[in-house]
Design a protein around this motif. Structure first.
Motif, short mmCIF file in Angstrom:
data_model
loop_
_atom_site.label_atom_id
_atom_site.label_comp_id
_atom_site.label_asym_id
_atom_site.label_seq_id
_atom_site.Cartn_x
_atom_site.Cartn_y
_atom_site.Cartn_z
N GLY A 153 -81.27 93.16 -21.04
CA GLY A 153 -81.20 93.48 -19.20
C GLY A 153 -81.48 94.31 -18.86
N ASN A 154 -81.18 94.80 -17.97
CA ASN A 154 -81.76 96.21 -17.06
C ASN A 154 -81.48 97.33 -18.15
N CYS A 155 -82.55 97.83 -18.32
CA CYS A 155 -81.51 99.05 -18.82
C CYS A 155 -82.25 100.98 -18.22
N ILE A 156 -81.91 101.83 -18.68
CA ILE A 156 -82.29 102.96 -18.01
C ILE A 156 -83.09 103.63 -18.36
N ALA A 157 -84.22 104.46 -18.52
CA ALA A 157 -84.48 105.78 -19.55
C ALA A 157 -84.71 106.43 -19.14
N VAL A 158 -84.20 107.57 -19.47
CA VAL A 158 -83.91 109.15 -19.17
C VAL A 158 -85.45 110.42 -19.76
N ASP A 159 -86.10 110.66 -19.51
CA ASP A 159 -86.69 111.88 -19.66
C ASP A 159 -86.60 113.36 -18.90
N TRP A 160 -85.13 113.23 -20.23
CA TRP A 160 -84.76 115.11 -19.64
C TRP A 160 -85.27 116.18 -20.21
N GLY A 161 -85.72 116.94 -19.73
CA GLY A 161 -86.45 118.43 -20.32
C GLY A 161 -85.38 119.09 -19.59
N THR A 162 -86.08 121.39 -20.14
CA THR A 162 -85.56 121.36 -19.83
C THR A 162 -85.35 122.13 -18.26
N THR A 163 -85.82 121.66 -17.83
CA THR A 163 -86.17 122.49 -16.41
C THR A 163 -85.81 121.38 -14.95
N ASN A 164 -86.43 120.32 -15.84
CA ASN A 164 -86.06 118.60 -14.33
C ASN A 164 -85.35 117.93 -15.67
N ARG A 165 -84.64 116.88 -15.08
CA ARG A 165 -84.67 115.40 -15.40
C ARG A 165 -85.18 113.96 -14.48
N ARG A 166 -85.57 112.98 -15.53
CA ARG A 166 -86.58 111.51 -14.96
C ARG A 166 -86.13 110.76 -14.95
N ALA A 167 -85.59 109.45 -14.66
CA ALA A 167 -85.00 108.32 -14.78
C ALA A 167 -85.58 107.56 -14.15
N TYR A 168 -85.78 106.01 -15.21
CA TYR A 168 -86.36 104.73 -14.55
C TYR A 168 -85.57 104.07 -14.90
N LEU A 169 -85.34 103.11 -14.07
CA LEU A 169 -84.42 101.56 -14.41
C LEU A 169 -85.15 100.70 -14.47
N LEU A 170 -85.28 99.79 -15.42
CA LEU A 170 -85.92 98.61 -16.68
C LEU A 170 -85.49 97.99 -16.20
N ASP A 171 -86.31 96.63 -16.45
CA ASP A 171 -85.95 95.52 -16.21
C ASP A 171 -86.61 94.89 -17.59
N GLY A 172 -85.75 93.99 -17.98
CA GLY A 172 -85.73 92.98 -19.29
C GLY A 172 -87.58 93.49 -20.02
N ALA A 173 -88.19 92.85 -18.63
CA ALA A 173 -89.67 93.39 -19.56
C ALA A 173 -90.16 94.44 -19.47
N GLY A 174 -89.74 95.39 -18.89
CA GLY A 174 -89.77 97.20 -19.09
C GLY A 174 -91.15 97.44 -17.46
N GLN A 175 -90.30 96.46 -16.76
CA GLN A 175 -91.61 97.22 -15.84
C GLN A 175 -90.31 97.73 -14.85
N LEU A 176 -90.78 98.48 -14.32
CA LEU A 176 -89.72 99.47 -13.09
C LEU A 176 -89.18 99.30 -12.09
#
Length: 293
Positions: free
Chosen positions: A5-28
Motif C-alpha cells: 500500500g502507501n509508503c513513505i520515502a525520505v531523502d535525509w541529507g546533512t542540512t535538509n530532509r525531503r519526505a514523500y508519500l507514495l501509493d502502491g504504484a509508486g505515484q506521489l
C-alpha cells in the motif's frame, strides 16, 4: 502495516530532509521538505523526527536514505561494495523497526579501486534506471556538493568517483580571499561559459581562480565572477568525469538547476545530456526497493 500500500520515502541529507508519500504504484500523493538535516537533529531525536513525518502522512512504512545512515545520522548503515544495483541494496537495508522503518545502505568503491563512498545518490541513479529514464549502460553524473560520476553497466553501478565541486565553491565563496567577488548569482552567462571553457581545456584551476582576485585589484572586476568561478570548477569537474568512461550521452540526475548548468558545459564539450529530476528519480528508486520487500 505492509509495503504493497502507501509508503513513505525520505531523502535525509546533512542540512535538509525531503519526505514523500507514495501509493502502491509508486505515484506521489504528498510531500514535505524542511531544513531539519541530520546535523540539526538533537542527540536521541531521530525517533521523534520520524514520528513527526508519520504524523503528517499516516502510520505507513518508511524507507530512509542519505546521510541518515551515516555516522552523523540515526544509525550507521554499512556500505554495499560496487558493482551494485537495486537487488543488492534491498537485502542490505538496516531495519530500525523490523519490516516497518528501514535505512537504505550507501555504496562504496569496489575492490582495487580508490576509496570512495556515497549515500543517497545511488537511490536516485538506480531509480532513474528502474523508471527507464536513463539507459542501463551509461555514464551518469549527479551534480551537487560532492558530485558523483557513475558508470552504469546492465543497470548496476559498476564504479564511481566523487568530485568536491560544490563544496569547493562554497568554501571559496564563504571563507576565502575571493569571497567579496563571489556573492553574485550564478547563471549560464558569458562569464560562466568562459570559466567552463578554461576548465574543459585543462587550464590551471588554482591559477584561474586567483585571476578573479587579480582582476579585481587591478581595477578590472568581472561582475560575473561567481559565474566564472562556478564554470571553471564545473568545467574541470566535467573534464575529469568524461575521462572516466567512453563516448555517448551523459545522464544528469539531480537538482534541475544544477543539471542545467552541467548540461551547458557538456554541450560545450560536444556531449549530449539527458536531464532527470533527482526527486522523481529518488521516488522511483524507493519504489523499486519496496517492491523487493
Amino acid at each position: 502495516m505492509g509495503w504493497r500500500g502507501n509508503c513513505i520515502a525520505v531523502d535525509w541529507g546533512t542540512t535538509n530532509r525531503r519526505a514523500y508519500l507514495l501509493d502502491g504504484a509508486g505515484q506521489l500523493i504528498g510531500k514535505m521538505e524542511d531544513d531539519l538535516g541530520v546535523l540539526s537533529v538533537p542527540c536521541g531525536g531521530f525517533p521523534a523526527a520520524v514520528a513527526d513525518i508519520q504524523s503528517r502522512f499516516g502510520p505507513h512504512p518508511v524507507l530512509l536514505a542519505g546521510m541518515i545512515g551515516s555516522n552523523r545520522g540515526w544509525i550507521e548503515t554499512a556500505y554495499v561494495a560496487c558493482p551494485a544495483g537495486i537487488a543488492d541494496l534491498a537485502p542490505a537495508i538496516r531495519w530500525v523497526v523490523p519490516g516497518e522503518i528501514g535505512i537504505v545502505p550507501g555504496l562504496s568503491s569496489g575492490e582495487g579501486a580508490p576509496a570512495d563512498v556515497m549515500r543517497g545518490e545511488e537511490v536516485q541513479a538506480l531509480g532513474a534506471v528502474a523508471a527507464g529514464l536513463v539507459p542501463r549502460d551509461a555514464l551518469l553524473c549527479h551534480p551537487g556538493t560532492h558530485c558523483k560520476w557513475m558508470v552504469l553497466e546492465d543497470g548496476r553501478i559498476a564504479r564511481f568517483r566523487t568530485m568536491m565541486t560544490g563544496e569547493m565553491f562554497s568554501l571559496l565563496k564563504n571563507g576565502s580571499i575571493l569571497s567579496p567577488q563571489l556573492g553574485g548569482t550564478i547563471a549560464a552567462n558569458p562569464s560562466f561559459i568562459a570559466g567552463a571553457t578554461e576548465g574543459l581545456q585543462g587550464g590551471d584551476l588554482l591559477s584561474g581562480l586567483f585571476s578573479i582576485r587579480a582582476r579585481y585589484v587591478l581595477g578590472r572586476p568581472d561582475e560575473g565572477a561567481a559565474s566564472f568561478a562556478s564554470g571553471l570548477l564545473i568545467g574541470s569537474d566535467v573534464r575529469g568525469g568524461l575521462a572516466f568512461d567512453g563516448p555517448g550521452p551523459v545522464a544528469l540526475v539531480g537538482r534541475p538547476d544544477l543539471c542545467a548548468l552541467y548540461a551547458r558545459v557538456l554541450e560545450r564539450a560536444g556531449r549530449e545530456a539527458i536531464e532527470v529530476d533527482g526527486a522523481a528519480a529518488f521516488r522511483a528508486g524507493i519504489h523499486a526497493l519496496r517492491e523487493m520487500l
